[in-house]
Design a protein around this motif. Sequence first.
Motif, PDB file in Angstrom:
ATOM      1  N   LYS A 381       0.816  -1.214   0.000  1.00 38.30           N
ATOM      2  CA  LYS A 381       0.000   0.000   0.000  1.00 38.30           C
ATOM      3  C   LYS A 381       0.846   1.258   0.000  1.00 38.30           C
ATOM      4  O   LYS A 381       0.418   2.309  -0.477  1.00 38.30           O
ATOM      5  N   THR A 477      -3.311  15.641  11.668  1.00 43.68           N
ATOM      6  CA  THR A 477      -2.925  14.648  10.664  1.00 43.68           C
ATOM      7  C   THR A 477      -1.412  14.568  10.536  1.00 43.68           C
ATOM      8  O   THR A 477      -0.821  13.479  10.478  1.00 43.68           O
ATOM      9  N   GLU A 540      -8.387   1.641   8.795  1.00 42.82           N
ATOM     10  CA  GLU A 540      -9.020   2.276   7.637  1.00 42.82           C
ATOM     11  C   GLU A 540      -8.624   3.747   7.524  1.00 42.82           C
ATOM     12  O   GLU A 540      -8.283   4.230   6.440  1.00 42.82           O
ATOM     13  N   LEU A 541      -8.647   4.471   8.652  1.00 44.08           N
ATOM     14  CA  LEU A 541      -8.270   5.884   8.622  1.00 44.08           C
ATOM     15  C   LEU A 541      -6.791   6.032   8.276  1.00 44.08           C
ATOM     16  O   LEU A 541      -6.418   6.920   7.495  1.00 44.08           O
ATOM     17  N   ASP A 543      -4.879   4.092   6.461  1.00 40.19           N
ATOM     18  CA  ASP A 543      -4.697   3.861   5.026  1.00 40.19           C
ATOM     19  C   ASP A 543      -5.195   5.054   4.216  1.00 40.19           C
ATOM     20  O   ASP A 543      -4.577   5.429   3.218  1.00 40.19           O
ATOM     21  N   ARG A 544      -6.311   5.637   4.647  1.00 41.51           N
ATOM     22  CA  ARG A 544      -6.837   6.781   3.915  1.00 41.51           C
ATOM     23  C   ARG A 544      -5.885   7.979   4.005  1.00 41.51           C
ATOM     24  O   ARG A 544      -5.679   8.692   3.028  1.00 41.51           O
ATOM     25  N   GLU A 548      -4.633   9.361   0.625  1.00 37.98           N
ATOM     26  CA  GLU A 548      -5.410  10.492   0.154  1.00 37.98           C
ATOM     27  C   GLU A 548      -4.965  11.840   0.718  1.00 37.98           C
ATOM     28  O   GLU A 548      -5.175  12.868   0.087  1.00 37.98           O
ATOM     29  N   SER A 549      -4.383  11.862   1.903  1.00 35.86           N
ATOM     30  CA  SER A 549      -4.036  13.146   2.506  1.00 35.86           C
ATOM     31  C   SER A 549      -2.846  13.780   1.799  1.00 35.86           C
ATOM     32  O   SER A 549      -1.802  13.148   1.636  1.00 35.86           O
TER      33      SER A 549
END
Length: 653
Positions: A381, A477, A540-541, A543-544, A548-549
Amino acid sequence: MLKIENRTALRRADKPTVVEMKFSDSFLDEVRARLPVSQVVSRRVQLKRAGREFKGLSPFNKEKTPSFTVNDQKGFYHCFSSGRHGDIFRFVMETEGLSFPEAVERLAGEAGVPMPAPDPQYERTVKERLGLMDALEAAAKFFEQALRSGTGRDALTYAEGRGLSRETIAEFRIGYAPGGRDTLKNALLQKGFSEAQLLDAGLIIKPDDGRPTYDRFRDRLTIPILDVKSRVIAFGARALAPDAQPKYLNSPETRLFDKGSQVFNFARARGSAFDKGELIVTEGYMDVIALHQAGFKNAVATLGTAFTARQMEQLWQLAPEPVICFDGDRAGEAAAARAVDRMLPVLREGHSFRFAFLPQGQDPDDLVRSAGPSAFSAYLKNAMPLIDMAWRREMRAGAIDTPERRAAFEARLEALLNEIENVRVREHYRREIKNRLFELWRPQPRSGRNGGPGKRNGAKPARREALPPPTAYGFGTIVALALVNHPWLLDQYAEEIASVDVTDKKLAALLAAATKAIHDDHAISRDALIAKLRDGSNGELLDRLFLESHHARHAFLKPDMPRDEVEEQFTDMLYRWRALPTLSREIAESAEVIADMSEAEFERFAVLQQEVASVGLKQDTDDAAMRDAKQRFQDMLARLKSAPPAKGRRRQG
């Protein structure tokens, strides 16, 4: 004369291979006329009629609104989301990974159109090739039987010691080549094969000094190499004796086997790769077999580390961006660097490669057995895009601390860009490199740990960002990603991290879980921490955020950044976040009484104004209220700059 009962493949001689056959336009048009595009496409795409056309969801991209159209009258499909376009042959090639001849053979059979008859010379060639395949098939069966016999007991123990189950051994047809000089040769001669066939198939070797031929593979674990139709065309063999050289031995180049054009496990991996849209590429057979057993059915291997254009095309038949797995040592890094030069020239729209570097000293087989499938998935990933690999390679090629060295760095990048033959891809690479160079060369204010001005080091400058965007979620983040990628930060900044106020519940939970895991195991590695977080509710968060960030692109969050640069930029980021509210309040208060300022007070106002600009006021933000406040504040500063107050006036009581 061969014994017919041992020549099962001769029954296929009346159906010749189409690997190199040429097809006339009239033949292809006849197949197209009998098979509407919608009929072929509907096997994979649910179509709905829309006027004269059909519409459906793209089979190439995930989407919610249909952008895929089929027109039977014009005989083509078009995918607006991916730009792919073609006829029935192209569709089968792109959705099933078939070559053009294979697609033609498949659709011609479905349409009931007889395949064109080959010329006599071609038919003789086909029969000869089938004879070699028969010999290789017989050898594969001989090796399989030997592994199950008493002779192959040590080989079977070795295979099971590598963690392979009996089912996996049988599925991959793993066998054992006995240690005798001509054991295989004699067995196949008795079955009716000729010595010339065994030589042509690469099963035996003929010495130059006139001595008798002998078996190529002796006392080795054997692994059949299959073609796209799952037929044995060669072998890879692993030595069992510790001092035997070479450790891995392949069949030689033959009429059936071209090492630079083959991909190990292509036929087995094809279905899974298409279903997932992902392909894993390793360096060895055993890695593929171990991954397959662990559930990664979409794994293949190139036969050697030197990628060829033909192999890359085959990989792209299965997935648009295969992930190449390398060991995380110098040899793996060097292999990846060499691969960049071979990949750049053949890039095209929507097709590239990514790089996953495993822990030093571990290959995929080791990692899956020691840490489990989830740990390996984490590396996949976080695979590095090709552009990042090329940039990192050139950054590490030499210092860029003088104008001449920086010019040489740019020249190396320009040479790489010129290698890309596809004009559109080359231009997008050029824009990306231009943006990175702009960020790298532009002056950046630097701060010490306590907020004081830092000295610019004469060494290689780091790529710096103005951090962070003025939003609480963005700040949280960045802290979470910094902690996950560099767990050691918690030891030095525990108090600062503990005081981070994150209002988003999911992000706060992720940060708390990461902090607890590091507290529980101070020596925890990045990979172990990621695997632990993914096993829980925060996976899940995480990986996002990774995928995506846009904050994940900050240089100091990269796992391979030097420790001193990470610490410096993390400290700078904390200072900027702490300083911005205070500075903004001070300057706003000063601005209200600017007309009554003394000269010294006005100079203080100017310093505050500069500091605010340097700590992120110009950064974009996703927070609408902050964005509006920032705009009002910038408008105020602009008015002050255009009409500076008279100096010397003091504030009244």
